[in-house]
Write a protein that holds these residues in place. Sequence first.
Motif: not given
Lengths: 266, 115
Positions: A1, A7-8, A10-11, A13, A16, A22, A36-38
């Motif tokens: 983490m 925020c998690n 990484t290269p 994800n 997204l 999408k 997209l929140h941790g």
Amino acid sequence: MCDTCGCNITPGNKHLIEAGGKLSHSADGKAAVEVLHGLLGENDQQAAHNREHLEKHGVLAINLMSSPGAGKTALLEATIAAMKDELRIAVIEGDLETENDAERIRAQGVPAIQITTGSACHLDAHMVHDALHHLDLAKIDLLFIENVGNLVCPASFDLGQHRNVVLLSTTEGDDKPAKYPVMFRAADLLLLTKSDLLAVLDDFDPARAEQHLRQLANAAPVLQLSARKGAGMDAWFGWLRAETAARRAAARKLRPAERFNGVFRV
Amino acid sequence: MHELSVCQALLAQVEQVARENAAHSVEKVVLRIGPLSGVEPRLLQDAFPIARAGTVAASAELVIEELPLTVRCQNCGAETAAAPNRLICGACGDWHTQLISGDELLLASIELTKS
């Protein structure tokens, strides 16, 4: 983490969260909102605050994790007995019930705050924050947070610590890192405790335990010790000395150097 | 077993997003979870109906997208799939790898109906 913002991202994800994701519209016209929140965002924010608070006072915080009975409290007792004249130590104890561990620590003459979690299987950053309010951080160099004995849940919660020390006792089996990868991946130091029992146990191989740790892509040092017999403790004390010195040096850097008669005093 | 508390944190965030978007109700919640997040998708699915009760997401569906576990090798540079307890390079077998994807615990998106 992610340690800084929770925020998690990484290269793997990152794409997204970029524009044109999408999920911007659904077929039946309902609005879709990208978030997209941790999910541990609130805990991580509190943990960052705890860490900042500790760093301002130059306190090194160590999260001790293991299964129940691996010897966390015995390790602390032996560590405090040997080092309390050298380092100002305090302890936060996490257990489901009882003040027993805190009382054992207080008997060593250092402050100990007990957190009883009820049925919660881990400490979180908010519990640690409340406990910090009962300690005078200006009088502490080294804070141990003894987490609830559990190899699963504590690994998921940042408390604001600087280092994770994970204990694996020789009675538990050398394949624990392979069985509990989330916990052992988080270790900054692995202590193989109750090493005095190695002589009578034929199914625990320290080299195999280390190999399982390496397979988690973890380069953390591995030390063998017995708190009860005093074996191997010097390497552990050495690690603590080096880490507390590094934390103090970092705290000094936080303060601006004072200019005095043309000489920098730090 | 902290899936229920993770679900409660999830619902707190969902309610906030719903408020910000003046939503009447939430239809769908999409999570992205990696195998090293420390959270079990199946247990989250079980906990979700308990946590969503009485919230703006009381009838929402929970969709969990499980993310792959991928590592990049610091020795040979390959990016390969890995298992949660074997994060070694699939190409050369070295353990000096870096996690590229697999420890995520993300609220990815929400589908809502605006009033």
